[in-house]
Design an enzyme around this catalytic site. Structure first.
Site, PDB file in Angstrom:
ATOM      1  N   TYR A 151      -8.718   9.167   3.815  1.00 50.78           N
ATOM      2  CA  TYR A 151      -8.392   8.496   5.152  1.00 50.78           C
ATOM      3  C   TYR A 151      -7.655   9.855   5.939  1.00 50.78           C
ATOM      4  CZ  TYR A 151      -9.594   4.120   3.755  1.00 50.78           C
ATOM      5  OH  TYR A 151     -10.224   3.098   3.124  1.00 50.78           O
ATOM      6  N   CYS A 198       3.084 -12.117  -6.142  1.00 48.27           N
ATOM      7  CA  CYS A 198       1.851 -12.599  -5.408  1.00 48.27           C
ATOM      8  C   CYS A 198       0.785 -11.672  -5.356  1.00 48.27           C
ATOM      9  CB  CYS A 198       2.262 -13.164  -4.114  1.00 48.27           C
ATOM     10  SG  CYS A 198       1.174 -14.469  -3.438  1.00 48.27           S
ATOM     11  N   TRP A 214      11.913   6.723  -0.865  1.00 46.62           N
ATOM     12  CA  TRP A 214      12.275   6.435   0.602  1.00 46.62           C
ATOM     13  C   TRP A 214      13.141   5.246   0.550  1.00 46.62           C
ATOM     14  CZ3 TRP A 214       7.169   6.678  -1.919  1.00 46.62           C
ATOM     15  CH2 TRP A 214       6.597   5.471  -2.008  1.00 46.62           C
ATOM     16  N   GLN A 219      -3.340   1.919   3.318  1.00 52.08           N
ATOM     17  CA  GLN A 219      -4.717   2.011   2.293  1.00 52.08           C
ATOM     18  C   GLN A 219      -4.481   2.334   1.079  1.00 52.08           C
ATOM     19  OE1 GLN A 219      -7.476   0.351   3.932  1.00 52.08           O
ATOM     20  NE2 GLN A 219      -6.541   0.060   5.729  1.00 52.08           N
ATOM     21  N   THR A 220      -3.225   2.745   0.629  1.00 47.78           N
ATOM     22  CA  THR A 220      -3.197   3.377  -0.811  1.00 47.78           C
ATOM     23  C   THR A 220      -1.877   2.729  -1.342  1.00 47.78           C
ATOM     24  OG1 THR A 220      -3.459   5.538   0.734  1.00 47.78           O
ATOM     25  CG2 THR A 220      -2.214   5.676  -1.494  1.00 47.78           C
ATOM     26  N   TYR A 241       2.378  -2.068  12.181  1.00 46.97           N
ATOM     27  CA  TYR A 241       2.945  -1.971  10.763  1.00 46.97           C
ATOM     28  C   TYR A 241       3.927  -0.682  10.741  1.00 46.97           C
ATOM     29  CZ  TYR A 241       3.545  -1.121   5.784  1.00 46.97           C
ATOM     30  OH  TYR A 241       4.077  -1.092   4.815  1.00 46.97           O
ATOM     31  N   CYS A 252       4.237 -23.900  -2.447  1.00 46.31           N
ATOM     32  CA  CYS A 252       3.325 -23.081  -2.052  1.00 46.31           C
ATOM     33  C   CYS A 252       2.009 -24.147  -1.813  1.00 46.31           C
ATOM     34  CB  CYS A 252       2.860 -22.035  -2.874  1.00 46.31           C
ATOM     35  SG  CYS A 252       1.551 -21.054  -2.716  1.00 46.31           S
ATOM     36  N   GLU A 262       5.215   5.484   4.914  1.00 45.33           N
ATOM     37  CA  GLU A 262       4.426   4.419   5.576  1.00 45.33           C
ATOM     38  C   GLU A 262       3.186   4.945   5.908  1.00 45.33           C
ATOM     39  OE1 GLU A 262       5.276   1.246   5.113  1.00 45.33           O
ATOM     40  OE2 GLU A 262       7.438   1.490   4.877  1.00 45.33           O
ATOM     41  N   ASP A 267       1.148  -6.453   6.384  1.00 42.27           N
ATOM     42  CA  ASP A 267       0.172  -5.369   5.891  1.00 42.27           C
ATOM     43  C   ASP A 267      -0.448  -6.526   4.840  1.00 42.27           C
ATOM     44  OD1 ASP A 267       1.918  -5.967   3.590  1.00 42.27           O
ATOM     45  OD2 ASP A 267       2.132  -3.984   3.020  1.00 42.27           O
ATOM     46  N   LEU A 306      -5.940  11.945  -1.195  1.00 45.66           N
ATOM     47  CA  LEU A 306      -5.587  10.567  -0.721  1.00 45.66           C
ATOM     48  C   LEU A 306      -6.481   9.892   0.216  1.00 45.66           C
ATOM     49  CD1 LEU A 306      -2.585   9.185  -1.035  1.00 45.66           C
ATOM     50  CD2 LEU A 306      -1.849  10.271   0.654  1.00 45.66           C
ATOM     51  N   CYS A 345       2.133 -16.959 -10.566  1.00 49.40           N
ATOM     52  CA  CYS A 345       2.444 -18.367  -9.985  1.00 49.40           C
ATOM     53  C   CYS A 345       3.332 -19.366 -10.698  1.00 49.40           C
ATOM     54  CB  CYS A 345       1.055 -18.940  -9.724  1.00 49.40           C
ATOM     55  SG  CYS A 345       0.097 -18.493  -8.722  1.00 49.40           S
TER      56      CYS A 345
END
Length: 348
Positions: free
Chosen positions: A78, A188, A20, A38-39, A116, A204, A33, A134, A76, A195
């Site tokens: 939800y 991150c 994508w 949640q994936t 989002y 940071c 998206e 997100d 998947l 780090c």
């Protein structure tokens, strides 16, 4: 170098090659998206490829039967996302002539599209400077700026959205949004972030205050509800079973399942056959045994399902039946799909 320039510089060197990312077609951005809510990307990528192969345009998705969409989505989770996806595809194909809205505010009106997703589509496809927020973005911003406000309360959601919006590269919002999401996913990270090699380490706050493991903050989760499921797996002499569509607005709406008796605790076979719901289904000409020898606990976000699969052999049954040869064509919860894979393997 300012924050957004640092991120985009990192992104251009480290971004993931994803299908994508090779297009600005809103149909493919929208699909990706919705699927990645949640994936994790690694989990969602095969589903994206399957769905786009089956439905290469929004018109193809709109023409599909809901069962087809749910079957491709199976595993998947939800599942309301899949139903909303199908509903919105039909709306775009039939009401908007296949043309997606081209701005954040109008995108928000589509069913299943929240802040989002609307921000991602608007920035990537239409270069509108609206910031995505997100889990990855929460983590990067909370650590870099040392923000202690919980991310799952109204105040935190508003605070992080305003901060994210103030940081966006207005000339290159799509790349910036993808950069901060990738940075959160690859660098991150929730556990073991990189780090020591981070270009933000000197500035940071979390890193310099030893707060990396503590941020972002979340308020305590809701209490997990325990539910006890007893699935009745019918096997008739003519190789048929019962499969029912799950109704209502609870979990797995529109998916198929074996007859279900929910109880307040684990029960044994004698307690099961003594229940009115069981007696209403079966005559006395049955043989019943418990399939799973080990405890099965299926964990959802706010509930744990303690599950037993009961194999019920019977000559015939009055209920509408399904051939065992057809059963794998129906969309089912992953809990039942795992059982079927094991059960059918033993039956061969």
């Amino acid at each position: 170098m300012v924050f957004h320039k640092e991120l985009i510089h990192w992104y251009l060197q480290n971004n993931r090659s994803l299908p994508w990312r090779k297009t600005k077609d809103p149909y493919f951005i929208w699909l990706s998206e919705i699927m990645l809510q949640q994936t994790r990307v690694a989990q969602g990528l095969p589903y994206f490829l399957r769905v786009t192969e089956a439905f290469p345009t929004v018109f193809d998705l709109a023409k599909a039967e809901e069962n087809e969409v749910l079957k491709l989505w199976q595993g998947l989770g939800y599942y309301s996302r899949a139903r909303n996806l199908h509903y919105t595809a039909k709306h775009i194909a039939n009401e908007l002539n296949g043309v997606f809205p081209d701005n954040y505010k109008t995108l928000l009106k589509l069913k299943g599209v929240g802040d989002y997703t609307a921000s991602a589509i608007a920035s990537i496809c239409y270069n509108e400077p609206v910031a995505v927020v997100d889990g990855n973005v929460y983590r990067v911003l909370s650590r870099y700026f040392g923000i202690q406000t919980p991310i799952n309360i109204t105040k935190g959601i508003k605070e992080f959205k305003e901060l994210a919006q103030s940081l966006i590269d207005v000339k290159n919002p799509g790349n910036y949004n993808q950069a901060i999401m990738d940075f959160g996913a690859l660098h991150c990270k929730p556990q073991n972030p990189l780090c020591d090699s981070c270009m933000f380490s000197e500035s940071c706050i979390a890193f310099n205050s030893d707060l990396v493991k503590e941020l972002p903050k979340k308020e305590k989760k809701l209490k997990i509800k325990k539910r006890f499921f007893n699935y009745l797996v019918v096997v008739t002499d003519s190789n048929e079973t019962i499969l029912e569509e799950r109704k209502g607005k609870g979990i797995w709406e529109g998916l198929y399942q074996f007859p279900l008796i929910e109880t307040e605790k684990y029960i044994d076979v004698n307690e099961l056959i003594d229940l009115d719901d069981f007696k209403n289904l079966f005559s006395k000409e049955i043989f019943i045994k418990l399939f799973n020898k080990k405890e099965i606990i299926h964990k959802l976000s706010h509930q744990h399902l303690y599950t037993q699969f009961w194999i019920v052999n019977t000559p015939f049954i009055k209920e509408a039946t399904t051939s065992w040869n057809e059963i794998k064509k129906q969309p089912v919860p992953v809990l039942i799909d795992k059982f079927l894979n094991e059960f059918l393997k033993l039956e061969k």
